[in-house]
Design a protein around this motif. Structure first.
Motif, PDB file in Angstrom:
ATOM      1  N   LYS A  34       0.818  -1.206   0.000  1.00 30.52           N
ATOM      2  CA  LYS A  34       0.000   0.000   0.000  1.00 30.52           C
ATOM      3  C   LYS A  34       0.860   1.269   0.000  1.00 30.52           C
ATOM      4  O   LYS A  34       1.995   1.254   0.473  1.00 30.52           O
ATOM      5  N   PRO A  35       0.319   2.359  -0.519  1.00 30.35           N
ATOM      6  CA  PRO A  35       1.048   3.639  -0.502  1.00 30.35           C
ATOM      7  C   PRO A  35       1.336   4.077   0.936  1.00 30.35           C
ATOM      8  O   PRO A  35       0.575   3.760   1.859  1.00 30.35           O
ATOM      9  N   CYS A  36       2.437   4.787   1.116  1.00 31.59           N
ATOM     10  CA  CYS A  36       2.764   5.310   2.434  1.00 31.59           C
ATOM     11  C   CYS A  36       3.575   6.591   2.250  1.00 31.59           C
ATOM     12  O   CYS A  36       3.981   6.926   1.137  1.00 31.59           O
ATOM     13  N   THR A  37       3.781   7.307   3.328  1.00 29.54           N
ATOM     14  CA  THR A  37       4.586   8.530   3.292  1.00 29.54           C
ATOM     15  C   THR A  37       5.849   8.320   4.108  1.00 29.54           C
ATOM     16  O   THR A  37       5.875   7.537   5.061  1.00 29.54           O
ATOM     17  N   HIS A  38       6.895   9.018   3.705  1.00 30.61           N
ATOM     18  CA  HIS A  38       8.177   8.939   4.409  1.00 30.61           C
ATOM     19  C   HIS A  38       8.775  10.335   4.454  1.00 30.61           C
ATOM     20  O   HIS A  38       8.942  10.967   3.419  1.00 30.61           O
ATOM     21  N   HIS A  39       9.067  10.799   5.663  1.00 38.26           N
ATOM     22  CA  HIS A  39       9.579  12.156   5.836  1.00 38.26           C
ATOM     23  C   HIS A  39       8.646  13.189   5.192  1.00 38.26           C
ATOM     24  O   HIS A  39       9.107  14.157   4.562  1.00 38.26           O
ATOM     25  N   GLY A  40       7.352  12.955   5.336  1.00 37.35           N
ATOM     26  CA  GLY A  40       6.372  13.907   4.855  1.00 37.35           C
ATOM     27  C   GLY A  40       6.120  13.880   3.364  1.00 37.35           C
ATOM     28  O   GLY A  40       5.373  14.713   2.840  1.00 37.35           O
ATOM     29  N   ARG A  41       6.696  12.898   2.660  1.00 38.19           N
ATOM     30  CA  ARG A  41       6.509  12.829   1.213  1.00 38.19           C
ATOM     31  C   ARG A  41       5.942  11.465   0.843  1.00 38.19           C
ATOM     32  O   ARG A  41       6.331  10.441   1.411  1.00 38.19           O
ATOM     33  N   GLU A  42       5.013  11.458  -0.102  1.00 33.73           N
ATOM     34  CA  GLU A  42       4.433  10.184  -0.520  1.00 33.73           C
ATOM     35  C   GLU A  42       5.494   9.316  -1.171  1.00 33.73           C
ATOM     36  O   GLU A  42       6.178   9.729  -2.110  1.00 33.73           O
ATOM     37  N   SER A  43       5.634   8.107  -0.656  1.00 37.85           N
ATOM     38  CA  SER A  43       6.639   7.174  -1.157  1.00 37.85           C
ATOM     39  C   SER A  43       6.170   6.508  -2.442  1.00 37.85           C
ATOM     40  O   SER A  43       4.968   6.390  -2.707  1.00 37.85           O
ATOM     41  N   LEU A  44       7.143   6.043  -3.222  1.00 39.49           N
ATOM     42  CA  LEU A  44       6.829   5.323  -4.455  1.00 39.49           C
ATOM     43  C   LEU A  44       6.837   3.820  -4.242  1.00 39.49           C
ATOM     44  O   LEU A  44       6.752   3.054  -5.208  1.00 39.49           O
ATOM     45  N   VAL A  45       6.919   3.374  -2.995  1.00 41.26           N
ATOM     46  CA  VAL A  45       7.135   1.955  -2.717  1.00 41.26           C
ATOM     47  C   VAL A  45       6.071   1.068  -3.351  1.00 41.26           C
ATOM     48  O   VAL A  45       6.381  -0.029  -3.845  1.00 41.26           O
ATOM     49  N   HIS A  46       4.813   1.512  -3.378  1.00 42.30           N
ATOM     50  CA  HIS A  46       3.742   0.702  -3.939  1.00 42.30           C
ATOM     51  C   HIS A  46       3.827   0.607  -5.459  1.00 42.30           C
ATOM     52  O   HIS A  46       3.186  -0.251  -6.079  1.00 42.30           O
ATOM     53  N   LEU A  47       4.608   1.506  -6.068  1.00 41.25           N
ATOM     54  CA  LEU A  47       4.839   1.457  -7.510  1.00 41.25           C
ATOM     55  C   LEU A  47       6.163   0.783  -7.838  1.00 41.25           C
ATOM     56  O   LEU A  47       6.279   0.057  -8.833  1.00 41.25           O
ATOM     57  N   VAL A  48       7.157   1.017  -6.992  1.00 39.45           N
ATOM     58  CA  VAL A  48       8.509   0.502  -7.226  1.00 39.45           C
ATOM     59  C   VAL A  48       8.584  -1.011  -7.044  1.00 39.45           C
ATOM     60  O   VAL A  48       9.098  -1.730  -7.916  1.00 39.45           O
ATOM     61  N   MET A  49       8.105  -1.519  -5.903  1.00 38.59           N
ATOM     62  CA  MET A  49       8.313  -2.927  -5.581  1.00 38.59           C
ATOM     63  C   MET A  49       7.684  -3.895  -6.587  1.00 38.59           C
ATOM     64  O   MET A  49       8.334  -4.875  -6.980  1.00 38.59           O
ATOM     65  N   PRO A  50       6.443  -3.681  -7.043  1.00 37.32           N
ATOM     66  CA  PRO A  50       5.888  -4.614  -8.036  1.00 37.32           C
ATOM     67  C   PRO A  50       6.741  -4.713  -9.304  1.00 37.32           C
ATOM     68  O   PRO A  50       6.948  -5.802  -9.837  1.00 37.32           O
ATOM     69  N   LEU A  51       7.240  -3.569  -9.790  1.00 39.25           N
ATOM     70  CA  LEU A  51       8.070  -3.586 -10.991  1.00 39.25           C
ATOM     71  C   LEU A  51       9.460  -4.123 -10.686  1.00 39.25           C
ATOM     72  O   LEU A  51      10.027  -4.912 -11.467  1.00 39.25           O
ATOM     73  N   LEU A  52      10.027  -3.728  -9.547  1.00 37.05           N
ATOM     74  CA  LEU A  52      11.365  -4.180  -9.169  1.00 37.05           C
ATOM     75  C   LEU A  52      11.430  -5.698  -9.087  1.00 37.05           C
ATOM     76  O   LEU A  52      12.349  -6.329  -9.632  1.00 37.05           O
ATOM     77  N   PHE A  53      10.449  -6.310  -8.416  1.00 37.89           N
ATOM     78  CA  PHE A  53      10.484  -7.759  -8.245  1.00 37.89           C
ATOM     79  C   PHE A  53      10.267  -8.491  -9.567  1.00 37.89           C
ATOM     80  O   PHE A  53      10.804  -9.583  -9.765  1.00 37.89           O
ATOM     81  N   ARG A  54       9.507  -7.904 -10.463  1.00 38.82           N
ATOM     82  CA  ARG A  54       9.338  -8.524 -11.780  1.00 38.82           C
ATOM     83  C   ARG A  54      10.626  -8.431 -12.595  1.00 38.82           C
ATOM     84  O   ARG A  54      10.957  -9.356 -13.350  1.00 38.82           O
TER      85      ARG A  54
END
Length: 292
Positions: A92-112
């Motif tokens: 799921k999307p989350c924020t880090h240091h007050g900024r929306e993280s790209l983790v929910h977009l990065v990880m699906p593509l990274l693992f593929r």
């Protein structure tokens, strides 16, 4: 790496304290035994060099780490890979240091990319946007284990996923040189990818044996190699011809590094041994007398 390590620990004097030496020699998470032993060997030699030149450095060393040669990588089944990717897609999307993280977009593509292209995690995380050719469908890797730059072709489906990811307004807003940018605009750290890997394993109900026992993040790369060899075997391809192709694709420095995957693919043995027995079986006749 050692230079960066010294800077991180604020070493500003021409000496090598025992505490810093010991910290460098500690085994790192996800580090294999060979790499760990090599790092310890190098720092020991460097320490001797410093001492011989009148610079303060450790002179007493513990035995070198032993390498576990019995270790076998964890090879995911096709079903496990599918379950793992499905779990990653649920991040799921989350924020880090007050900024929306790209983790929910990065990880699906990274693992593929890790599975489809068999990249090392460090190679994948350090990909820069300028190194992704969305038209030719290739990744240019410049920071690799053996310092050998290489081009990695992607499937049409994976290339389209890269296009869609990069076109996302949130990704565009980062304006980072890295294809997988963290909130500070540098690339994601390996430990972060591993954290999500472990969480996804749990969601996918894939057991983990604990630290050092796996499955490891690097086992996705091993799985890609084994699955590729299995597919080639099923298609009747000549493994002797195919191995150099896989070696180049994976960025191995020698064919021996690629050959080790053959023992993890039982289906390959018949393809290799049967032709040999057919053509050369009579060269070495069967011995019936054990004393001969």
């Amino acid at each position: 790496m050692f230079d960066d390590f010294c800077m991180e620990h604020n070493l500003d004097q021409p000496l090598l304290p025992q505490t810093l030496f010991d910290l460098w020699c500690e085994k790192r998470p996800h580090e294999n035994g060979t790499t760990h032993r090599m790092r310890v060997q190098q720092i020991r030699q460097f320490s001797k060099f410093l001492t011989n030149n009148g610079i303060e450095a450790p002179t007493v060393f513990l035995p070198l780490p032993q390498i576990d040669k019995t270790f076998l990588p964890y090879i995911f089944t096709h079903d496990e890979i599918q379950r793992l990717l499905t779990a990653v897609d649920r991040i799921k999307p989350c924020t880090h240091h007050g900024r929306e993280s790209l983790v929910h977009l990065v990880m699906p593509l990274l693992f593929r990319i890790l599975y489809c292209c068999g990249l090392r995690i460090g190679e994948a995380l350090k990909i820069k946007t300028e190194d992704v050719d969305f038209h030719r469908g290739t990744l240019r890797l410049t920071e690799t284990k053996n310092n050998r730059e290489r081009l990695v072709p992607m499937s049409a489906t994976l290339t389209q996923m890269c296009r869609a990811y990069f076109a996302n307004p949130l990704v565009q807003s980062y304006g980072s040189a890295y294809f997988f940018p963290a909130t500070d605009r540098s690339h994601y750290a390996t430990c972060t990818a591993y954290e999500y890997f472990r969480k996804s394993l749990f969601i996918a109900q894939i057991g983990h044996g604990g630290r050092g026992k796996g499955p490891r993040l690097h086992d996705i790369r091993h799985t890609m190699a084994v699955h590729t060899l299995s597919q080639w075997t099923a298609e009747g391809k000549d493994i002797y011809t195919a191995l150099p192709i896989l070696m180049t694709y994976l960025g191995h420095s020698s064919i021996r590094s690629t050959e080790k995957y053959l023992r993890l693919v039982p289906e390959s043995y018949a393809q290799i041994t049967v032709p040999f027995e057919t053509n050369f079986g009579d060269v070495f006749p069967e011995v019936t007398d054990e004393n001969q």
